[in-house]
Design a protein around this motif. Structure first.
Motif, PDB file in Angstrom:
ATOM      1  N   ASN A  68       0.833  -1.153  -0.048  1.00 38.52           N
ATOM      2  CA  ASN A  68      -0.006  -0.047  -0.057  1.00 38.52           C
ATOM      3  C   ASN A  68       0.799   1.255  -0.017  1.00 38.52           C
ATOM      4  OD1 ASN A  68      -1.865  -1.808   0.363  1.00 38.52           O
ATOM      5  ND2 ASN A  68      -2.856  -1.064   2.238  1.00 38.52           N
ATOM      6  N   LEU A  69       1.906   1.382   0.683  1.00 41.36           N
ATOM      7  CA  LEU A  69       2.848   2.520   0.879  1.00 41.36           C
ATOM      8  C   LEU A  69       3.930   2.416  -0.013  1.00 41.36           C
ATOM      9  CD1 LEU A  69       3.156   5.322   2.016  1.00 41.36           C
ATOM     10  CD2 LEU A  69       3.989   4.053   4.087  1.00 41.36           C
ATOM     11  N   LYS A  70       4.999   1.524   0.254  1.00 39.61           N
ATOM     12  CA  LYS A  70       6.102   1.106  -0.536  1.00 39.61           C
ATOM     13  C   LYS A  70       5.850   1.020  -1.865  1.00 39.61           C
ATOM     14  CE  LYS A  70      10.180  -1.979  -1.142  1.00 39.61           C
ATOM     15  NZ  LYS A  70      10.551  -3.219  -0.858  1.00 39.61           N
ATOM     16  N   GLY A  71       4.654   0.328  -2.219  1.00 42.18           N
ATOM     17  CA  GLY A  71       4.021   0.111  -3.625  1.00 42.18           C
ATOM     18  C   GLY A  71       3.855   1.466  -4.332  1.00 42.18           C
ATOM     19  N   VAL A  72       3.260   2.314  -3.824  1.00 45.43           N
ATOM     20  CA  VAL A  72       2.990   3.791  -4.296  1.00 45.43           C
ATOM     21  C   VAL A  72       4.243   4.546  -4.601  1.00 45.43           C
ATOM     22  CG1 VAL A  72       1.982   5.941  -3.894  1.00 45.43           C
ATOM     23  CG2 VAL A  72       0.526   3.880  -3.504  1.00 45.43           C
ATOM     24  N   TRP A  73       5.241   4.437  -3.639  1.00 41.35           N
ATOM     25  CA  TRP A  73       6.483   4.936  -3.808  1.00 41.35           C
ATOM     26  C   TRP A  73       7.357   4.530  -5.001  1.00 41.35           C
ATOM     27  CZ3 TRP A  73      11.236   2.452  -2.128  1.00 41.35           C
ATOM     28  CH2 TRP A  73      12.337   3.381  -2.247  1.00 41.35           C
ATOM     29  N   LEU A  74       7.219   3.082  -5.038  1.00 44.31           N
ATOM     30  CA  LEU A  74       8.066   2.510  -5.942  1.00 44.31           C
ATOM     31  C   LEU A  74       7.299   2.769  -7.453  1.00 44.31           C
ATOM     32  CD1 LEU A  74       8.998  -0.930  -4.701  1.00 44.31           C
ATOM     33  CD2 LEU A  74      10.583   0.703  -5.204  1.00 44.31           C
ATOM     34  N   CYS A  75       6.321   2.875  -7.334  1.00 40.66           N
ATOM     35  CA  CYS A  75       5.644   3.458  -8.924  1.00 40.66           C
ATOM     36  C   CYS A  75       5.931   4.804  -9.157  1.00 40.66           C
ATOM     37  CB  CYS A  75       4.153   3.238  -8.751  1.00 40.66           C
ATOM     38  SG  CYS A  75       3.359   1.438  -8.728  1.00 40.66           S
ATOM     39  N   MET A  76       5.805   5.534  -8.277  1.00 40.82           N
ATOM     40  CA  MET A  76       6.338   7.055  -8.693  1.00 40.82           C
ATOM     41  C   MET A  76       7.776   7.200  -8.873  1.00 40.82           C
ATOM     42  SD  MET A  76       4.007   9.751  -6.220  1.00 40.82           S
ATOM     43  CE  MET A  76       4.620   9.468  -4.800  1.00 40.82           C
TER      44      MET A  76
ATOM     45  N   ILE B  97     -10.717   6.904   3.122  1.00 40.33           N
ATOM     46  CA  ILE B  97     -10.706   7.772   4.358  1.00 40.33           C
ATOM     47  C   ILE B  97     -10.045   7.335   5.315  1.00 40.33           C
ATOM     48  CG2 ILE B  97     -13.372   8.422   3.482  1.00 40.33           C
ATOM     49  CD1 ILE B  97     -14.469   5.911   5.075  1.00 40.33           C
ATOM     50  N   ALA B  98      -9.331   6.122   5.482  1.00 41.90           N
ATOM     51  CA  ALA B  98      -8.628   5.753   6.560  1.00 41.90           C
ATOM     52  C   ALA B  98      -7.221   6.438   6.458  1.00 41.90           C
ATOM     53  CB  ALA B  98      -8.322   4.006   6.339  1.00 41.90           C
ATOM     54  N   GLY B  99      -7.103   7.164   5.270  1.00 50.12           N
ATOM     55  CA  GLY B  99      -5.645   8.044   5.454  1.00 50.12           C
ATOM     56  C   GLY B  99      -6.179   9.412   6.019  1.00 50.12           C
ATOM     57  N   VAL B 100      -7.375   9.625   6.423  1.00 55.31           N
ATOM     58  CA  VAL B 100      -7.792  10.991   6.941  1.00 55.31           C
ATOM     59  C   VAL B 100      -8.162  10.773   8.382  1.00 55.31           C
ATOM     60  CG1 VAL B 100      -9.344  12.744   6.303  1.00 55.31           C
ATOM     61  CG2 VAL B 100      -8.431  11.338   4.447  1.00 55.31           C
ATOM     62  N   ILE B 101      -9.025   9.703   8.677  1.00 54.83           N
ATOM     63  CA  ILE B 101      -9.285   9.564  10.023  1.00 54.83           C
ATOM     64  C   ILE B 101      -9.014   8.097  10.721  1.00 54.83           C
ATOM     65  CG2 ILE B 101     -11.293  10.994   9.787  1.00 54.83           C
ATOM     66  CD1 ILE B 101     -12.990   8.467   9.511  1.00 54.83           C
ATOM     67  N   GLY B 102      -8.902   8.007  11.566  1.00 53.51           N
ATOM     68  CA  GLY B 102      -8.557   6.612  12.184  1.00 53.51           C
ATOM     69  C   GLY B 102      -9.770   5.602  12.103  1.00 53.51           C
ATOM     70  N   PHE B 103      -9.191   4.184  12.116  1.00 57.57           N
ATOM     71  CA  PHE B 103     -10.121   3.123  11.872  1.00 57.57           C
ATOM     72  C   PHE B 103      -9.599   1.983  13.064  1.00 57.57           C
ATOM     73  CE2 PHE B 103     -12.054   5.001   8.323  1.00 57.57           C
ATOM     74  CZ  PHE B 103     -13.272   4.575   8.222  1.00 57.57           C
TER      75      PHE B 103
ATOM     76  N   TYR C 103      -3.178  -0.916   7.772  1.00 59.84           N
ATOM     77  CA  TYR C 103      -3.957  -0.499   6.589  1.00 59.84           C
ATOM     78  C   TYR C 103      -4.076   1.106   6.688  1.00 59.84           C
ATOM     79  CZ  TYR C 103      -7.493   0.651   3.159  1.00 59.84           C
ATOM     80  OH  TYR C 103      -8.276   1.023   1.937  1.00 59.84           O
ATOM     81  N   THR C 104      -4.559   1.354   7.863  1.00 62.15           N
ATOM     82  CA  THR C 104      -4.718   3.079   8.326  1.00 62.15           C
ATOM     83  C   THR C 104      -3.371   3.933   8.259  1.00 62.15           C
ATOM     84  OG1 THR C 104      -6.383   2.388   9.519  1.00 62.15           O
ATOM     85  CG2 THR C 104      -5.606   4.839   9.813  1.00 62.15           C
ATOM     86  N   ALA C 105      -2.290   3.065   8.765  1.00 64.37           N
ATOM     87  CA  ALA C 105      -0.901   3.839   8.543  1.00 64.37           C
ATOM     88  C   ALA C 105      -0.622   4.099   7.426  1.00 64.37           C
ATOM     89  CB  ALA C 105       0.032   3.016   9.398  1.00 64.37           C
TER      90      ALA C 105
END
Length: 251
Positions: free
Chosen positions: A114-122, A143-149, A155-157
């Motif tokens: 979710n996170l490293k993958g976005v960075w690698l793509c960019m 929305i889990a990037g805006v508020i806590g779940f 996933y939220t992190a």
């Protein structure tokens, strides 16, 4: 909006299902050539695009692996000659557990995709856009990037991290003709939400009732938001987390 996408090239990761599939098809409907990227071989989106007269290829890729991402972007550019848009959408929900019970394996897997993958793509998309002097990237947060779940800390992190990464890249390339934004979907009717409800024994009607708008969103609605963020209509928008959630975080 259509003409500005004609004969341009888009990458859509997580493009075989749900929001990614809807976005890949919409890009093609507006005239773009599309690289549909996913870890699982599935030609449904590509076949839908081709049957409608569009151009698309499928590329199998695990976005958490640098060599595979680099090869995916290289194949896209070698096939279509350029890269104009990217929707970095690939993601997983991971296992549900309170913070102190999350396994390291689950944490690493969710953050990796979710996170490293976005960075690698960019990392591999941006150099091609810099050479062209123009490009638009949309990263998929939540929305889990805006508020806590509660119950999905990894996933939220990861989705909060996507927003920080998006804002940083937006500032870095603001004068280079590259806009970087994020879309933050609410509860969308996708295979991911079906899995989440099944794992957590959540009632669909009950969950839908929590949406102020009174229903789940559709993948096509998020695809429209992505298209706008890639279009000239959003030319003054960069570093923005566009929340499309039926009013969930407005409460």
């Amino acid at each position: 909006m259509g003409r500005q996408f004609q004969d341009k090239v888009a990458i859509v990761t997580g493009g075989s299902f749900g929001i990614g599939k809807a976005t890949a098809i919409l890009f093609a409907q507006h005239g773009a050539k599309v690289a549909v990227v996913d870890w699982k071989e599935d030609d449904e989106a590509v076949n839908a695009i081709k049957s409608a007269g569009g151009e698309a290829i499928f590329i199998k890729c695990d976005v958490s692996k640098d060599d595979e991402v680099q090869a995916m972007v290289t194949q896209t550019v070698s096939t279509f000659g350029r890269l104009d848009f990217a929707f970095n959408n690939a993601g997983i929900e991971g296992e549900s557990a309170p913070t102190h019970e999350v396994t390291e394996e689950n944490w690493n897997r969710v953050i990796g995709i979710n996170l490293k993958g976005v960075w690698l793509c960019m990392k591999h998309e941006i150099p091609h856009m810099l050479r062209q002097g123009k490009g638009a990237i949309v990263n998929c947060s939540s929305i889990a990037g805006v508020i806590g779940f509660p119950g999905i800390p990894a996933y939220t992190a990861s989705k909060h991290g996507v927003l920080g990464l998006t804002k940083t890249a937006a500032l870095e390339y603001a004068t280079a003709g590259i806009r970087v934004n994020a879309v933050c979907p609410g509860v969308i009717q996708t295979p991911m939400i079906d899995r989440f409800m099944e794992k957590n024994k959540t009632n669909k009607a009950e969950m839908a009732s929590q949406e102020p708008i009174g229903r789940f969103g559709t993948p096509e609605e998020i695809a429209e938001a992505v298209m706008w963020l890639c279009s000239d209509g959003s030319s003054f928008v960069t570093g923005h987390p566009l929340v499309a959630d039926g009013g969930w975080v407005a409460r």
